[in-house]
Design an enzyme around this catalytic site. Sequence first.
Site, mmCIF file in Angstrom:
data_model
loop_
_atom_site.group_PDB
_atom_site.id
_atom_site.type_symbol
_atom_site.label_atom_id
_atom_site.label_comp_id
_atom_site.label_asym_id
_atom_site.label_seq_id
_atom_site.Cartn_x
_atom_site.Cartn_y
_atom_site.Cartn_z
ATOM 1 C CG ASP A 70 -1.957 0.509 1.116
ATOM 2 O OD1 ASP A 70 -3.220 -0.196 0.880
ATOM 3 O OD2 ASP A 70 -1.868 1.755 0.318
ATOM 4 C CE LYS B 131 -6.068 2.592 4.480
ATOM 5 N NZ LYS B 131 -6.813 2.179 3.796
ATOM 6 C CG HIS C 148 -26.516 -6.799 -5.719
ATOM 7 N ND1 HIS C 148 -25.550 -6.638 -5.170
ATOM 8 C CD2 HIS C 148 -27.934 -7.138 -5.401
ATOM 9 C CE1 HIS C 148 -25.747 -7.919 -5.218
ATOM 10 N NE2 HIS C 148 -26.455 -8.299 -4.939
ATOM 11 C CB CYS D 70 -51.906 -7.930 -16.276
ATOM 12 S SG CYS D 70 -53.186 -8.984 -16.499
ATOM 13 C CE LYS E 92 -48.855 -14.325 -21.768
ATOM 14 N NZ LYS E 92 -48.181 -14.571 -20.104
HETATM 15 N N1 LIG Z 1 -15.245 -2.753 -0.372
HETATM 16 C C1 LIG Z 1 -16.086 -3.233 -0.747
HETATM 17 O O1 LIG Z 1 -17.052 -4.032 0.234
HETATM 18 C C2 LIG Z 1 -15.603 -3.692 -2.241
HETATM 19 C C3 LIG Z 1 -16.549 -4.159 -2.908
HETATM 20 C C4 LIG Z 1 -16.520 -4.716 -3.554
HETATM 21 C C5 LIG Z 1 -15.482 -3.979 -4.956
HETATM 22 N N2 LIG Z 1 -15.088 -2.694 -4.114
HETATM 23 C C6 LIG Z 1 -14.161 -2.104 -5.579
HETATM 24 O O2 LIG Z 1 -12.827 -2.906 -4.614
HETATM 25 C C7 LIG Z 1 -11.982 -1.895 -5.090
HETATM 26 C C8 LIG Z 1 -11.142 -1.508 -3.957
HETATM 27 O O3 LIG Z 1 -12.318 -0.770 -2.538
HETATM 28 P P1 LIG Z 1 -11.687 -0.608 -1.125
HETATM 29 O O4 LIG Z 1 -13.496 -0.605 -0.641
HETATM 30 O O5 LIG Z 1 -11.010 -1.654 -1.068
HETATM 31 O O6 LIG Z 1 -11.027 0.239 -1.586
HETATM 32 P P2 LIG Z 1 -9.916 1.090 -0.071
HETATM 33 O O7 LIG Z 1 -10.350 2.898 -0.526
HETATM 34 O O8 LIG Z 1 -11.012 0.791 0.770
HETATM 35 O O9 LIG Z 1 -8.498 0.725 -0.368
HETATM 36 C C9 LIG Z 1 -7.933 1.149 -1.835
HETATM 37 C C10 LIG Z 1 -6.491 0.966 -1.126
HETATM 38 O O10 LIG Z 1 -5.993 0.760 -1.992
HETATM 39 C C11 LIG Z 1 -4.019 2.172 -1.525
HETATM 40 N N3 LIG Z 1 -3.604 2.156 -2.606
HETATM 41 C C12 LIG Z 1 -3.762 3.029 -3.985
HETATM 42 N N4 LIG Z 1 -3.173 3.376 -4.759
HETATM 43 C C13 LIG Z 1 -2.242 2.412 -4.614
HETATM 44 C C14 LIG Z 1 -1.317 1.829 -4.917
HETATM 45 N N5 LIG Z 1 -0.273 2.350 -6.682
HETATM 46 N N6 LIG Z 1 -0.051 1.121 -4.910
HETATM 47 C C15 LIG Z 1 -0.855 0.215 -3.688
HETATM 48 N N7 LIG Z 1 -2.134 0.821 -2.957
HETATM 49 C C16 LIG Z 1 -2.646 2.446 -3.980
HETATM 50 C C17 LIG Z 1 -5.074 2.818 -0.807
HETATM 51 O O11 LIG Z 1 -3.683 4.238 -0.123
HETATM 52 C C18 LIG Z 1 -5.930 2.253 -0.178
HETATM 53 O O12 LIG Z 1 -5.892 1.418 1.212
HETATM 54 C C19 LIG Z 1 -12.694 -0.307 -5.545
HETATM 55 O O13 LIG Z 1 -12.625 -1.200 -7.416
HETATM 56 C C20 LIG Z 1 -14.406 -0.776 -5.268
HETATM 57 O O14 LIG Z 1 -15.381 -0.265 -6.109
HETATM 58 C C21 LIG Z 1 -15.154 -3.179 -3.259
#
Ligand SMILES: NC(=O)c1ccc[n+]([C@@H]2O[C@H](COP(=O)([O-])OP(=O)(O)OC[C@H]3O[C@@H](n4cnc5c(N)ncnc54)[C@H](O)[C@@H]3O)[C@@H](O)[C@H]2O)c1
Length: 438
Positions: free
Chosen positions: A30, A35, A217, A268, A324
């Site tokens: 990260d 973190k 959803h 309907c 239909k």
């Molecule tokens: N939160 C969910 O429940 C959920 C569910 C399904 C899909 N997603 C998708 O998953 C992806 C991540 O979501 P999230 O909620 O975990 O995001 P988040 O913002 O909690 O975490 C993203 C992390 O990526 C890090 N980051 C950014 N650029 C970086 C780099 N160049 N190298 C390393 N780390 C880097 C950030 O510092 C951050 O800690 C998104 O595309 C989201 O739409 C999220």
Amino acid sequence: MRVSVFGLGYVGCVSAACLASLGHEVVGVDVNPVKVDLVNDGRAPVVEEGIGELVAEVVRSGALRATADVREAIRDSEVSLVCVGTPSEPNGSLCTTYLERVTEEIGAALAERGGRHTVVFRSTMLPGTCLNLLVPILEKYVGGTAGVDVGVAVNPEFLREGTSVRDFFDPPKTVVGELDPASGDVVAALYEGLPGEVFRVPVPTAEAIKYADNAFHGLKIGFANELGAVCQALGVDSHQVMDVFLADRKLNISPAYLRPGFAFGGSCLPKDLRSLVHAAQRADVSVPILSHVLPSNADHLQRAVELVERTGKRRVGLFGLSFKPGTDDLRESPLVELAERLFGKGYELRIHDANVNVSRLLGANREYIETRLPHLAQLLADSVDEVLEHAEVCLVGTRDPAVLAALPHGDAPVIIDLIHLPDAEARRAEPGYVGLAW
Ligand SMILES: NC(=O)c1ccc[n+]([C@@H]2O[C@H](COP(=O)([O-])OP(=O)(O)OC[C@H]3O[C@@H](n4cnc5c(N)ncnc54)[C@H](O)[C@@H]3O)[C@@H](O)[C@H]2O)c1
């Protein structure tokens, strides 16, 4: 496997800890040093049921560690999971900046490392993002070809925040969008032993599935809440209504009505939606979802008209007219509406529907056709061949076996498929075939 996980947010942290507990050797990466330090201290950077204990356990056992050093992580792993954020831009578009940045970093590190490595995108991104935006970046930095020199896959995340650790070990499904089979094999191997069906699909399909899921959803929640508000205003117990609604596994909670096809109609659905929306308005209950269902349906019908216009041809055949199969009910048939619009625009229209014979139509149906499409009798053809001989463009709105058997292949007449014909997948390669929404 030796896995690096980019992004230690909700998705990355849970993926990293759970994969480590499955026996993989995981390094989390990260840009945020806080973190990284938290994970190395055995503490989770996110709050999720069970994640604190799991991170502590896998860090203690040595299965998970974290770093801010991309090169080091890539050097020590054969697969990368990209879990960086993809937030909304102020105009609603998808921000791909973090994805682009991390892809550049991974690509540059891979160029130094050599040997096959697979980059797996777990972040949510619109169809086309991986192949059109990220793969070119990766190829540029690696100096090779994706699918040959570097593996690429998309593996969307379907776990619910709050219960994602539990969901990880009992996922609703695993979707693997693979650029090449070897890339897909790597992703499948990551999750080996977990329950649930694994779907191996093209990359853009995997990207789109995540959007289909989340849009549905949101739609379900909005639907239930709007219906609840209407029921409340009408003095009805909405939870009792939904208990019974949900118990219907044949038509409600089922695959019924969930395949792209033609607009709905009939005596309907339109009528009942109209009166429900009217009742809501009278009770001052705002129901934007329910009140946009009929406009959405009308727009879908208009798509068919536009497909005909786009061919530039004038002689049009229409197969199917009743609302239909197996009925001669024409009231609010979307195919009647389509015929009416095309007729109104001056197209030379011929129609065949084996169930519809004007002289046999009775009562409400007859009256309906006489007021809505008075020239129907002149447009109706008795045989399939009569329509085929006339038409430069054929709209197919019926699964009548006689029609299906007679439909020609090739480039003429143009076939506009309104219902996803049984042989639609084979026909898609033909120059004259146009699907309404597929
Ligand atoms: N939160 C969910 O429940 C959920 C569910 C399904 C899909 N997603 C998708 O998953 C992806 C991540 O979501 P999230 O909620 O975990 O995001 P988040 O913002 O909690 O975490 C993203 C992390 O990526 C890090 N980051 C950014 N650029 C970086 C780099 N160049 N190298 C390393 N780390 C880097 C950030 O510092 C951050 O800690 C998104 O595309 C989201 O739409 C999220």
